[in-house]
Design a protein around this motif. Sequence first.
Motif, PDB file in Angstrom:
ATOM      1  N   UNK A 143      48.041  -5.676  30.986  1.00  0.00           N
ATOM      2  CA  UNK A 143      48.606  -5.685  29.634  1.00  0.00           C
ATOM      3  C   UNK A 143      49.241  -4.344  29.302  1.00  0.00           C
ATOM      4  N   UNK A 144      50.303  -4.410  28.522  1.00  0.00           N
ATOM      5  CA  UNK A 144      51.010  -3.228  28.014  1.00  0.00           C
ATOM      6  C   UNK A 144      51.148  -3.410  26.512  1.00  0.00           C
ATOM      7  N   UNK A 145      50.654  -2.449  25.745  1.00  0.00           N
ATOM      8  CA  UNK A 145      50.793  -2.477  24.290  1.00  0.00           C
ATOM      9  C   UNK A 145      51.750  -1.378  23.863  1.00  0.00           C
TER      10      UNK A 145
ATOM     11  N   UNK B  30      48.624  -0.759  15.340  1.00  0.00           N
ATOM     12  CA  UNK B  30      48.096   0.302  16.183  1.00  0.00           C
ATOM     13  C   UNK B  30      46.615   0.106  16.463  1.00  0.00           C
ATOM     14  N   UNK B  31      45.854  -0.200  15.433  1.00  0.00           N
ATOM     15  CA  UNK B  31      44.429  -0.466  15.616  1.00  0.00           C
ATOM     16  C   UNK B  31      44.221  -1.740  16.412  1.00  0.00           C
ATOM     17  N   UNK B  32      45.101  -2.734  16.210  1.00  0.00           N
ATOM     18  CA  UNK B  32      44.992  -3.974  16.972  1.00  0.00           C
ATOM     19  C   UNK B  32      45.139  -3.705  18.462  1.00  0.00           C
ATOM     20  N   UNK B  33      46.086  -2.845  18.829  1.00  0.00           N
ATOM     21  CA  UNK B  33      46.259  -2.503  20.243  1.00  0.00           C
ATOM     22  C   UNK B  33      45.024  -1.819  20.800  1.00  0.00           C
ATOM     23  N   UNK B  34      44.462  -0.887  20.028  1.00  0.00           N
ATOM     24  CA  UNK B  34      43.247  -0.198  20.476  1.00  0.00           C
ATOM     25  C   UNK B  34      42.109  -1.196  20.676  1.00  0.00           C
ATOM     26  N   UNK B  35      41.945  -2.092  19.741  1.00  0.00           N
ATOM     27  CA  UNK B  35      40.868  -3.077  19.812  1.00  0.00           C
ATOM     28  C   UNK B  35      41.040  -4.010  21.005  1.00  0.00           C
ATOM     29  N   UNK B  36      42.248  -4.553  21.153  1.00  0.00           N
ATOM     30  CA  UNK B  36      42.481  -5.503  22.228  1.00  0.00           C
ATOM     31  C   UNK B  36      42.380  -4.853  23.604  1.00  0.00           C
ATOM     32  N   UNK B  37      42.897  -3.629  23.717  1.00  0.00           N
ATOM     33  CA  UNK B  37      42.816  -2.946  25.010  1.00  0.00           C
ATOM     34  C   UNK B  37      41.362  -2.658  25.374  1.00  0.00           C
ATOM     35  N   UNK B  38      40.557  -2.269  24.385  1.00  0.00           N
ATOM     36  CA  UNK B  38      39.133  -2.046  24.650  1.00  0.00           C
ATOM     37  C   UNK B  38      38.462  -3.330  25.117  1.00  0.00           C
ATOM     38  N   UNK B  39      38.812  -4.444  24.476  1.00  0.00           N
ATOM     39  CA  UNK B  39      38.268  -5.729  24.903  1.00  0.00           C
ATOM     40  C   UNK B  39      38.787  -6.116  26.284  1.00  0.00           C
ATOM     41  N   UNK B  40      40.062  -5.823  26.556  1.00  0.00           N
ATOM     42  CA  UNK B  40      40.618  -6.072  27.884  1.00  0.00           C
ATOM     43  C   UNK B  40      39.765  -5.442  28.976  1.00  0.00           C
ATOM     44  N   UNK B  41      39.414  -4.208  28.747  1.00  0.00           N
ATOM     45  CA  UNK B  41      38.705  -3.466  29.792  1.00  0.00           C
ATOM     46  C   UNK B  41      37.309  -4.007  30.041  1.00  0.00           C
ATOM     47  N   UNK B  42      36.698  -4.617  29.041  1.00  0.00           N
ATOM     48  CA  UNK B  42      35.367  -5.184  29.249  1.00  0.00           C
ATOM     49  C   UNK B  42      35.412  -6.444  30.109  1.00  0.00           C
ATOM     50  N   UNK B  43      36.611  -7.046  30.238  1.00  0.00           N
ATOM     51  CA  UNK B  43      36.733  -8.256  31.058  1.00  0.00           C
ATOM     52  C   UNK B  43      37.698  -8.033  32.219  1.00  0.00           C
ATOM     53  N   UNK B  44      37.863  -6.780  32.610  1.00  0.00           N
ATOM     54  CA  UNK B  44      38.629  -6.400  33.809  1.00  0.00           C
ATOM     55  C   UNK B  44      40.120  -6.700  33.703  1.00  0.00           C
ATOM     56  N   UNK B  45      40.675  -6.651  32.502  1.00  0.00           N
ATOM     57  CA  UNK B  45      42.124  -6.711  32.324  1.00  0.00           C
ATOM     58  C   UNK B  45      42.637  -5.277  32.219  1.00  0.00           C
ATOM     59  N   UNK B  46      43.483  -4.877  33.154  1.00  0.00           N
ATOM     60  CA  UNK B  46      44.051  -3.530  33.128  1.00  0.00           C
ATOM     61  C   UNK B  46      45.017  -3.421  31.961  1.00  0.00           C
TER      62      UNK B  46
ATOM     63  N   UNK C 243      34.776  -2.082  19.717  1.00  0.00           N
ATOM     64  CA  UNK C 243      33.712  -2.728  20.472  1.00  0.00           C
ATOM     65  C   UNK C 243      33.027  -3.835  19.718  1.00  0.00           C
ATOM     66  N   UNK C 244      33.593  -4.233  18.573  1.00  0.00           N
ATOM     67  CA  UNK C 244      32.929  -5.226  17.744  1.00  0.00           C
ATOM     68  C   UNK C 244      33.339  -6.630  18.082  1.00  0.00           C
ATOM     69  N   UNK C 245      33.000  -7.558  17.185  1.00  0.00           N
ATOM     70  CA  UNK C 245      33.271  -8.961  17.423  1.00  0.00           C
ATOM     71  C   UNK C 245      34.688  -9.340  17.087  1.00  0.00           C
ATOM     72  N   UNK C 246      35.038 -10.583  17.369  1.00  0.00           N
ATOM     73  CA  UNK C 246      36.362 -11.076  17.057  1.00  0.00           C
ATOM     74  C   UNK C 246      36.443 -11.475  15.600  1.00  0.00           C
ATOM     75  N   UNK C 247      37.526 -12.157  15.274  1.00  0.00           N
ATOM     76  CA  UNK C 247      37.683 -12.629  13.894  1.00  0.00           C
ATOM     77  C   UNK C 247      36.646 -13.711  13.607  1.00  0.00           C
TER      78      UNK C 247
END
Length: 470
Positions: free
Chosen positions: A370-372, A419-435, A389-393
């Motif tokens: 992913x690229x944000x 901007x915060x959405x990108x930070x949140x999603x990228x953090x979640x990406x990394x927990x499930x092995x999405x670069x 690191x929190x929950x989804x909607x």
Amino acid sequence: MLVPPMSVPAGWSHHQGVSLLDGWFPLTVQIAAAVLLVVAIGWRTRRWRLIWLPASVAVAVLGAFLVHLYFDSQGLATDPAPRSLWIWVGVTVGALGVAVFGWRSARWWRRGVAIAVVPIALLATGIVLNQWVGYFPTVSAAWGEITSGPLPDQVSADDLASMRNTTRTTGALVPVTTPDSSSHFAHRTEYVYLPPTWFAGATPPTLPVVMMIAGEFNTPTDWIRTGDAMHTVDAYAAAHHGSAPVMVFVDAGGSFNNDTECVNGSRGNVADHLTDEVRPYVISHFHTSSSAASWGIVGWSMGGTCSVDLTVMHPDLFSSYVDIAGDAAPTAGTTDQTLSRLYGGNAATAASFDPVTVMRKHGPYQGISAWYDDTGGSPTRGHHPGGAGGGGHHWTRSAPSGGTGLGGRGEGPDTNDQGQAAQTLCAENRTVDIACQIHTQPGKHSWQFASTALSVSLPWLASTIGVPGA
């Protein structure tokens, strides 16, 4: 490291002409509207000055307030509109009030001026609105969109066979009518870009594909006319011996103001259309790769949200995405408004299209990246659920929003800026092995930023999906 935007080649003319974003034309229209309004008002009679002129001013203020209220209630924008937009809305409504209330007390020539100032003020309002969103960069671009003028390098699908074994310096754009038998989503004509290398041999090469998704108010040609995508991909092809991805410019709305967020819901089964109809059509008609590793998505604003959702929901179909200033989840106002507008109140369906929820349910991914890209300058206007690191909607009923963001986005407790959405999603990406990687650049939430972000991210995406020579 950010790749600098590609330079515009000599002779490029799609966005040349009289600018609608800055320069002399917008200022001239605004000055003309202001001067003509003053002339239309005049001094006139005492009754005019004490009764009807104040009534016109009151109508102007009320009109601006009601339009602002409509924007706010319908979720029509991600970022707050400039104050000048509401000023010019008021001027336009006020000009109409002057024409109506002052008709009897005005001489014939002043009546003519009062009538003339209304469309000019409306034009000034439209220019300010366009400066905010960057939809039409020039007068010629606006005219081409309004009149459905020809797109750059557009050819008919019937001509493709005769174009084989040719050497082209630019790609070709083909209008296509994709099916809707599965989704029943009434969509408009979509377009497929074929790079120069597609025409080089006796048979088409098996090329990777990028699905291009526009923003909330959209047509399938927006990435082409306004986002400058044809120039960007042609420039990339010129630097890579004619090699570039096939691009499919999809219809994610069905109509200009239908904010679907690419979900299956009350506004149409758009996800099914893109995955079950557009993708197989492009593969079968243009001999492209069918491998998920060779399919990527680029989305801007609403389309950025779509790019995340479609990829994490369908890793068997897509492997890479570029999210340009998208939200953390499909958004059509506050949480309550989104639940009602997109999903007809069905919380389970809403959760099934929430990227964080989907990623956590899926678990580790393989080969997804992913690229944000975001402006990085907008202030936080709300609290995103759980932070990085929190929950989804959480699709539950919520109290009325007390936020100040325009249009419902950034207003409720479950939304935040991109901007915060990108930070949140990228953090979640990394927990499930999405670069993933996040890029921030100066600019505002406009098509000009989207165009730059495409040119910056395209080399990365081309390499990721395996464009030959990348």
